[in-house]
Design a protein around this motif. Structure first.
Motif, PDB file in Angstrom:
ATOM      1  N   LEU A  87      41.391  48.703  54.525  1.00 17.12           N
ATOM      2  CA  LEU A  87      41.600  47.496  53.346  1.00 17.12           C
ATOM      3  C   LEU A  87      40.711  47.845  52.383  1.00 17.12           C
ATOM      4  O   LEU A  87      39.470  48.242  52.281  1.00 17.12           O
ATOM      5  CB  LEU A  87      41.391  46.237  54.204  1.00 17.12           C
ATOM      6  N   ALA A  88      41.267  47.360  51.200  1.00 15.41           N
ATOM      7  CA  ALA A  88      40.487  47.353  50.052  1.00 15.41           C
ATOM      8  C   ALA A  88      40.655  46.321  49.039  1.00 15.41           C
ATOM      9  O   ALA A  88      41.761  45.477  49.299  1.00 15.41           O
ATOM     10  CB  ALA A  88      40.704  48.602  49.101  1.00 15.41           C
ATOM     11  N   ILE A  89      39.675  45.718  48.186  1.00 14.00           N
ATOM     12  CA  ILE A  89      39.725  44.615  47.379  1.00 14.00           C
ATOM     13  C   ILE A  89      39.815  45.382  45.935  1.00 14.00           C
ATOM     14  O   ILE A  89      39.006  46.425  45.765  1.00 14.00           O
ATOM     15  CB  ILE A  89      38.602  43.559  47.401  1.00 14.00           C
ATOM     16  N   VAL A  90      40.479  45.017  45.061  1.00 17.65           N
ATOM     17  CA  VAL A  90      40.553  45.539  43.447  1.00 17.65           C
ATOM     18  C   VAL A  90      40.160  44.168  42.537  1.00 17.65           C
ATOM     19  O   VAL A  90      40.799  43.564  42.676  1.00 17.65           O
ATOM     20  CB  VAL A  90      42.060  46.123  43.260  1.00 17.65           C
ATOM     21  N   THR A  91      39.023  44.560  42.096  1.00 12.29           N
ATOM     22  CA  THR A  91      38.328  43.526  41.286  1.00 12.29           C
ATOM     23  C   THR A  91      38.141  43.977  39.640  1.00 12.29           C
ATOM     24  O   THR A  91      37.540  45.193  39.713  1.00 12.29           O
ATOM     25  CB  THR A  91      37.273  42.986  41.816  1.00 12.29           C
ATOM     26  N   ASP A  92      38.091  43.096  39.108  1.00  8.35           N
ATOM     27  CA  ASP A  92      37.767  43.425  37.466  1.00  8.35           C
ATOM     28  C   ASP A  92      36.162  43.216  37.456  1.00  8.35           C
ATOM     29  O   ASP A  92      35.609  42.391  38.645  1.00  8.35           O
ATOM     30  CB  ASP A  92      38.382  42.440  36.712  1.00  8.35           C
ATOM     31  N   LEU A  93      35.771  43.375  36.519  1.00 10.94           N
ATOM     32  CA  LEU A  93      34.157  43.032  36.363  1.00 10.94           C
ATOM     33  C   LEU A  93      33.712  42.004  35.546  1.00 10.94           C
ATOM     34  O   LEU A  93      33.315  40.938  36.045  1.00 10.94           O
ATOM     35  CB  LEU A  93      33.350  44.171  35.999  1.00 10.94           C
ATOM     36  N   ASP A  94      34.001  42.031  34.173  1.00  9.30           N
ATOM     37  CA  ASP A  94      33.454  41.068  33.169  1.00  9.30           C
ATOM     38  C   ASP A  94      34.275  39.712  33.368  1.00  9.30           C
ATOM     39  O   ASP A  94      35.469  39.766  33.226  1.00  9.30           O
ATOM     40  CB  ASP A  94      33.653  41.752  31.724  1.00  9.30           C
ATOM     41  N   GLU A  95      33.502  38.667  33.480  1.00  6.71           N
ATOM     42  CA  GLU A  95      34.104  37.328  33.545  1.00  6.71           C
ATOM     43  C   GLU A  95      34.742  37.198  34.905  1.00  6.71           C
ATOM     44  O   GLU A  95      35.542  36.099  35.133  1.00  6.71           O
ATOM     45  CB  GLU A  95      34.890  36.887  32.320  1.00  6.71           C
ATOM     46  N   THR A  96      34.545  38.156  35.989  1.00  8.49           N
ATOM     47  CA  THR A  96      35.142  38.170  37.015  1.00  8.49           C
ATOM     48  C   THR A  96      34.124  38.029  38.240  1.00  8.49           C
ATOM     49  O   THR A  96      33.895  37.118  39.127  1.00  8.49           O
ATOM     50  CB  THR A  96      36.272  39.158  37.471  1.00  8.49           C
ATOM     51  N   GLN A 143      30.565  43.812  54.509  1.00  9.74           N
ATOM     52  CA  GLN A 143      30.168  43.467  55.676  1.00  9.74           C
ATOM     53  C   GLN A 143      31.402  43.780  56.807  1.00  9.74           C
ATOM     54  O   GLN A 143      31.264  44.312  58.093  1.00  9.74           O
ATOM     55  CB  GLN A 143      29.383  42.452  56.130  1.00  9.74           C
ATOM     56  N   ASN A 144      32.719  43.583  56.523  1.00  6.35           N
ATOM     57  CA  ASN A 144      33.608  43.424  57.408  1.00  6.35           C
ATOM     58  C   ASN A 144      34.391  44.801  57.074  1.00  6.35           C
ATOM     59  O   ASN A 144      35.860  44.905  57.676  1.00  6.35           O
ATOM     60  CB  ASN A 144      34.509  42.280  57.312  1.00  6.35           C
ATOM     61  N   GLY A 145      34.003  45.707  56.393  1.00  9.04           N
ATOM     62  CA  GLY A 145      34.581  47.015  56.471  1.00  9.04           C
ATOM     63  C   GLY A 145      35.774  47.078  55.214  1.00  9.04           C
ATOM     64  O   GLY A 145      36.278  48.423  55.306  1.00  9.04           O
ATOM     65  N   VAL A 146      35.624  46.509  54.503  1.00  8.89           N
ATOM     66  CA  VAL A 146      36.678  46.487  53.332  1.00  8.89           C
ATOM     67  C   VAL A 146      35.908  46.997  52.110  1.00  8.89           C
ATOM     68  O   VAL A 146      34.966  46.744  51.613  1.00  8.89           O
ATOM     69  CB  VAL A 146      36.935  44.979  52.832  1.00  8.89           C
ATOM     70  N   ALA A 147      36.712  47.940  51.530  1.00 10.37           N
ATOM     71  CA  ALA A 147      36.054  48.768  50.293  1.00 10.37           C
ATOM     72  C   ALA A 147      36.358  48.056  49.033  1.00 10.37           C
ATOM     73  O   ALA A 147      37.394  47.264  49.109  1.00 10.37           O
ATOM     74  CB  ALA A 147      36.816  50.200  50.113  1.00 10.37           C
ATOM     75  N   ILE A 148      35.274  48.004  48.157  1.00 15.08           N
ATOM     76  CA  ILE A 148      35.536  47.242  46.745  1.00 15.08           C
ATOM     77  C   ILE A 148      35.733  48.278  45.845  1.00 15.08           C
ATOM     78  O   ILE A 148      35.014  49.087  45.751  1.00 15.08           O
ATOM     79  CB  ILE A 148      34.260  46.663  46.612  1.00 15.08           C
ATOM     80  N   PHE A 149      36.693  48.059  45.041  1.00 15.08           N
ATOM     81  CA  PHE A 149      36.982  49.088  43.825  1.00 15.08           C
ATOM     82  C   PHE A 149      37.026  48.131  42.568  1.00 15.08           C
ATOM     83  O   PHE A 149      37.582  47.284  42.605  1.00 15.08           O
ATOM     84  CB  PHE A 149      38.385  49.813  43.926  1.00 15.08           C
ATOM     85  N   TYR A 150      36.126  48.629  41.530  1.00 19.51           N
ATOM     86  CA  TYR A 150      35.946  47.778  40.504  1.00 19.51           C
ATOM     87  C   TYR A 150      36.803  48.426  39.429  1.00 19.51           C
ATOM     88  O   TYR A 150      36.139  49.642  38.924  1.00 19.51           O
ATOM     89  CB  TYR A 150      34.368  47.739  40.026  1.00 19.51           C
TER      90      TYR A 150
END
Ligand SMILES: [Mg+2]
Length: 278
Positions: A87-96, A143-150
């Motif tokens: 699993l992964a989360i895709v997230t913006d950075l600025d103002e997010t 901590q739950n093994g999900v990768a974060i992509f910025y």
């Protein structure tokens, strides 16, 4: 002697008054020939900046967004089969995830629109603070093994200062592999597809509609709103929205119709025409 001093004083006063009145005339001429050319249009952002920097309501909306994100991620984690892609989360950075309101505050104070060199200089300070709730949520995911992509449209030469800023704040996965900044001519969709090659991206976080899908890229105000209505079921489910009243495509694409060289007077007129009054 006294008369001479009086004469000098009167002459000096007359010259000062003359200069003042000619300056005033120039100002008047300028303002009458070009409308509100001298207006600091950046001041319109002040109320948004203040709201972001001071209101409990801003914080509450951020906490709400990350509480919902945690709830949705919990569901994904419990449904996730070991045979699936990680699993992964895709997230913006600025103002997010990080708050750049000091940059917007300075723009408003000095009356300057967006300038790449000033934006980069602010980034080089590595001083952006975390958006309320962001750090706790991303560390829960990590901590739950999900990768974060910025996936951010910061300039590519901002990579190191961005890594440093995120590391200072203890964000997980703050490295070259997980921070994907804008390459020339590349929208966010290409980077999202790259993540999808090896991961199942389950949540998208952003303050701008283009952080969620390329269907929102470069759309008019009317289309942005129609598409938002169409995608309503995804908000709070797959798409987690953070508030940004200071800047964004709602303003550049929506209000200003994708055109970046309006004069301050034109911007003022456009803004006023968009107001729905009675
Ligand atoms: Mg953003």
């Amino acid at each position: 002697m006294k008369d001479l001093i009086s004469f000098k004083l009167i002459t000096a006063l007359s010259i000062t008054l003359l200069s003042f009145s000619s300056c005033k005339n120039l100002d008047l001429k300028e303002s009458s020939s070009s409308g509100i050319a001298a207006k600091n249009i950046e001041e319109y952002a002040i109320q948004g900046v203040l709201w972001q920097q001071t209101s409990g309501e801003y914080k509450a909306l951020c906490y709400q967004a990350f509480n919902i994100a945690k709830l949705q991620l919990g569901k994904e984690l419990s449904n996730h089969a070991t045979s699936d892609k990680p699993l992964a989360i895709v997230t913006d950075l600025d103002e997010t995830l990080i708050d750049n309101s000091p940059y917007s505050a300075k723009q408003a104070k000095i009356g300057e629109g967006f300038l790449a060199e000033n934006w980069i200089a602010w980034g080089n300070l590595e001083a952006a603070e975390a958006v309320p709730g962001a750090l706790e949520f991303l560390n829960f995911a990590h901590q739950n093994g999900v990768a974060i992509f910025y996936i951010s449209d910061r300039y590519n030469n901002q990579l190191q200062s961005t890594i440093n800023n995120l590391k200072k704040l203890n964000f997980p996965n703050a490295d070259n592999e997980h921070i994907m900044l804008k390459q020339k001519g590349q929208n966010k969709e290409k980077r999202r597809l790259k993540v999808a090659q090896n991961y199942k991206a389950v949540l998208f976080l952003g303050d701008n509609l283009s952080d969620f899908s390329n269907i929102f890229d470069h759309q008019t105000l009317e289309s942005r709103n129609a598409l938002t209505d169409k995608e309503r079921a995804e908000f709070g489910k797959k798409f987690i929205v953070l508030p940004n009243p200071m800047y964004g495509a709602w303003l550049t694409d929506g209000i200003y119709n994708g055109k970046y060289d309006w004069t301050p007077a034109q911007k003022d007129s456009i803004i006023r025409k968009r107001l729905n009054s009675y």
